[in-house]
Design a protein around this motif. Structure first.
Motif, PDB file in Angstrom:
ATOM      1  N   VAL A   1       0.800  -1.224   0.084  1.00 34.26           N
ATOM      2  CA  VAL A   1      -0.161   0.111   0.092  1.00 34.26           C
ATOM      3  C   VAL A   1       0.864   1.438  -0.097  1.00 34.26           C
ATOM      4  O   VAL A   1       1.926   1.371   0.618  1.00 34.26           O
ATOM      5  N   ASP A   2       0.586   2.279  -0.916  1.00 37.04           N
ATOM      6  CA  ASP A   2       1.098   3.469  -0.861  1.00 37.04           C
ATOM      7  C   ASP A   2       2.743   3.651  -0.893  1.00 37.04           C
ATOM      8  O   ASP A   2       3.393   4.303  -0.012  1.00 37.04           O
ATOM      9  N   ILE A   3       3.358   2.640  -1.797  1.00 33.96           N
ATOM     10  CA  ILE A   3       4.953   2.793  -1.794  1.00 33.96           C
ATOM     11  C   ILE A   3       5.397   3.873  -1.915  1.00 33.96           C
ATOM     12  O   ILE A   3       6.709   4.518  -1.621  1.00 33.96           O
ATOM     13  N   GLY A   4       4.747   4.885  -2.785  1.00 34.81           N
ATOM     14  CA  GLY A   4       5.179   6.260  -3.089  1.00 34.81           C
ATOM     15  C   GLY A   4       5.274   7.092  -2.009  1.00 34.81           C
ATOM     16  O   GLY A   4       5.817   8.213  -2.036  1.00 34.81           O
ATOM     17  N   GLU A   5       4.696   6.779  -0.883  1.00 32.01           N
ATOM     18  CA  GLU A   5       4.779   7.670   0.517  1.00 32.01           C
ATOM     19  C   GLU A   5       6.238   7.395   1.131  1.00 32.01           C
ATOM     20  O   GLU A   5       6.466   8.162   2.213  1.00 32.01           O
ATOM     21  N   SER A   6       6.927   6.257   0.733  1.00 28.83           N
ATOM     22  CA  SER A   6       8.191   6.045   1.362  1.00 28.83           C
ATOM     23  C   SER A   6       9.334   7.022   0.962  1.00 28.83           C
ATOM     24  O   SER A   6       9.111   7.406   0.047  1.00 28.83           O
TER      25      SER A   6
ATOM     26  N   GLY B   1       9.470  -3.994   8.493  1.00 24.68           N
ATOM     27  CA  GLY B   1      10.922  -3.696   9.058  1.00 24.68           C
ATOM     28  C   GLY B   1      10.514  -2.485  10.124  1.00 24.68           C
ATOM     29  O   GLY B   1       9.711  -1.629  10.033  1.00 24.68           O
ATOM     30  N   LYS B   2      11.346  -2.361  10.881  1.00 32.36           N
ATOM     31  CA  LYS B   2      11.210  -1.169  11.994  1.00 32.36           C
ATOM     32  C   LYS B   2      11.626   0.257  11.220  1.00 32.36           C
ATOM     33  O   LYS B   2      11.085   1.143  11.339  1.00 32.36           O
ATOM     34  N   ARG B   3      12.767   0.096  10.417  1.00 33.45           N
ATOM     35  CA  ARG B   3      13.089   1.222   9.549  1.00 33.45           C
ATOM     36  C   ARG B   3      13.344   0.932   8.153  1.00 33.45           C
ATOM     37  O   ARG B   3      14.256   0.214   7.985  1.00 33.45           O
ATOM     38  N   ASP B   4      12.174   1.069   7.420  1.00 34.73           N
ATOM     39  CA  ASP B   4      12.196   0.442   5.977  1.00 34.73           C
ATOM     40  C   ASP B   4      12.066   1.827   5.067  1.00 34.73           C
ATOM     41  O   ASP B   4      11.182   2.307   5.011  1.00 34.73           O
ATOM     42  N   HIS B   5      13.046   1.783   4.219  1.00 35.12           N
ATOM     43  CA  HIS B   5      13.042   3.009   3.191  1.00 35.12           C
ATOM     44  C   HIS B   5      11.997   2.674   2.262  1.00 35.12           C
ATOM     45  O   HIS B   5      11.813   3.961   1.426  1.00 35.12           O
ATOM     46  N   TRP B   6      11.646   1.657   1.995  1.00 34.87           N
ATOM     47  CA  TRP B   6      10.519   1.319   0.980  1.00 34.87           C
ATOM     48  C   TRP B   6       9.083   1.306   1.557  1.00 34.87           C
ATOM     49  O   TRP B   6       7.975   1.144   0.814  1.00 34.87           O
ATOM     50  N   VAL B   7       8.867   1.386   2.977  1.00 35.23           N
ATOM     51  CA  VAL B   7       7.616   1.349   3.613  1.00 35.23           C
ATOM     52  C   VAL B   7       7.511   2.420   4.595  1.00 35.23           C
ATOM     53  O   VAL B   7       8.371   2.397   5.613  1.00 35.23           O
ATOM     54  N   ALA B   8       6.645   3.471   4.267  1.00 35.66           N
ATOM     55  CA  ALA B   8       6.668   4.552   5.384  1.00 35.66           C
ATOM     56  C   ALA B   8       5.841   4.085   6.768  1.00 35.66           C
ATOM     57  O   ALA B   8       5.269   3.380   6.706  1.00 35.66           O
ATOM     58  N   ASP B   9       6.779   4.584   7.791  1.00 33.22           N
ATOM     59  CA  ASP B   9       6.243   4.505   9.038  1.00 33.22           C
ATOM     60  C   ASP B   9       4.743   4.427   9.146  1.00 33.22           C
ATOM     61  O   ASP B   9       4.103   3.554   9.899  1.00 33.22           O
TER      62      ASP B   9
END
Length: 321
Positions: free
Chosen positions: A143-148, A255-263
């Motif tokens: 979902v919403d990969i562009g937000e990462s 992931g806790k800090r994932d640059h492809w998935v926004a928190d």
């Protein structure tokens, strides 16, 4: 049968250690009365320079119903992956789909198509409809990969003129003339990868269509993986499926800090879609977990074994269910 879907770039070679350990740990550490077969293929369009002849590639594309050369869209990659799932099922097999990154999106799309056909009561040919009993989504971009963080950057790049046409051709031309040993050194220096991943990355960069396919599909992901498109047959609800057929049991590992998935994307999914142990009637919802091991999005280089152990736990729960 466990069928694995890779991320982008879609090379199964990156996951060899992970899949080998998963098979070993299921075989030796599991108390389940089950035999496991693991299948993993590179996504269509991602061939290594020395792995396939032109005739083999042409045959592969024909089997997938594609009548043109790479690059392929995300939708075409999903169609080919779905064909592989259907072809992989043996008599009486129960299938568990496992996907990493965009591979998780591919798994959910295949599962949703499967559920909709079941719900629609279509007259399916015997043996044609896969028996999907579970899905495991690792570092999922669903979902919403562009937000990462990386998604924002790739979206900007993909909007530039010639990003999907001239740019990949130019990059491929430059990479072709760089000697392999020099390119391997550069890959190791800039990525810090271990030798197996260095070798796979170098071969990918040297391949005929790899760079173009990765960029083309990546840009397509930014356009396609936006708002939530999954219905209750995927996310589950506080009631059994109306089809009378159990839903696939789903697990999400973030992931806790994932640059492809926004928190925020991850936290919203956990709050709205994840199963809560504190609320009754949510046994139909997916189990969602946040990594505590420090594994990065590209976990395969240094975290193959611990993530394989985590997947084993999920597989055991699916089989027991």
């Amino acid at each position: 049968t466990i069928i694995f879907m890779t991320g982008n770039p879609g090379l199964i070679e990156y996951y060899r250690a992970f899949l080998n350990h998963l098979h070993t740990t299921l075989t030796t550490s599991s108390n389940l009365a089950a035999n496991f077969n693991i299948i993993g293929k590179s996504l269509i369009g991602f061939e290594l320079s020395n792995s396939q002849s032109s005739n083999q590639r042409a045959s592969w594309q024909k089997e997938a119903g594609l009548n043109h050369a790479p690059p392929f869209s995300l939708a075409e990659v999903i169609d080919a992956a779905e064909r592989n799932v259907i072809d992989a099922e043996g008599e009486g097999d129960r299938l568990i789909l496992v996907g990493h990154s965009v591979g998780a999106y591919i798994c959910l799309e295949i599962a949703q198509r499967h559920r909709r056909r079941l719900e629609g009561g279509m007259d399916l040919r015997e043996g044609e409809e896969p028996n999907i009993v579970g899905g495991i989504c690792l570092f999922p971009t669903v979902v919403d990969i562009g937000e990462s963080k990386q998604g924002v950057m790739l979206t900007k790049l993909s909007n530039l003129p010639f990003f999907q046409t001239v740019f990949p051709v130019l990059i491929s031309a430059i990479l072709t003339i760089i000697p392999t040993f020099i390119l391997q050194t550069l890959v190791k220096v800039f990525t810090g990868f271990q030798p197996p991943s260095v070798a796979a990355t170098t071969a990918f960069l040297k391949s005929k269509h790899g760079v173009q396919q990765a960029l083309h599909m990546g840009a397509d992901e930014m356009r396609t993986i936006t708002t939530n498109k999954w219905d209750d047959e995927i996310w589950g609800a506080a009631h059994p499926s109306s089809s009378g057929i159990p839903r696939p049991k789903l697990f999400f590992y973030f992931g806790k800090r994932d640059h492809w998935v926004a928190d925020r994307t991850r936290d919203d999914l956990l709050q709205l879609r994840g199963r809560s142990l504190d609320r009754e009637g949510e046994e139909w919802k997916p189990n969602m977990e946040i990594d505590e091991l420090g594994a990065p999005h590209a976990f395969v280089d240094a975290f193959s074994i611990p993530i394989a152990e985590k997947v084993r736990e999920y597989v055991e729960e699916i089989v027991r269910a």
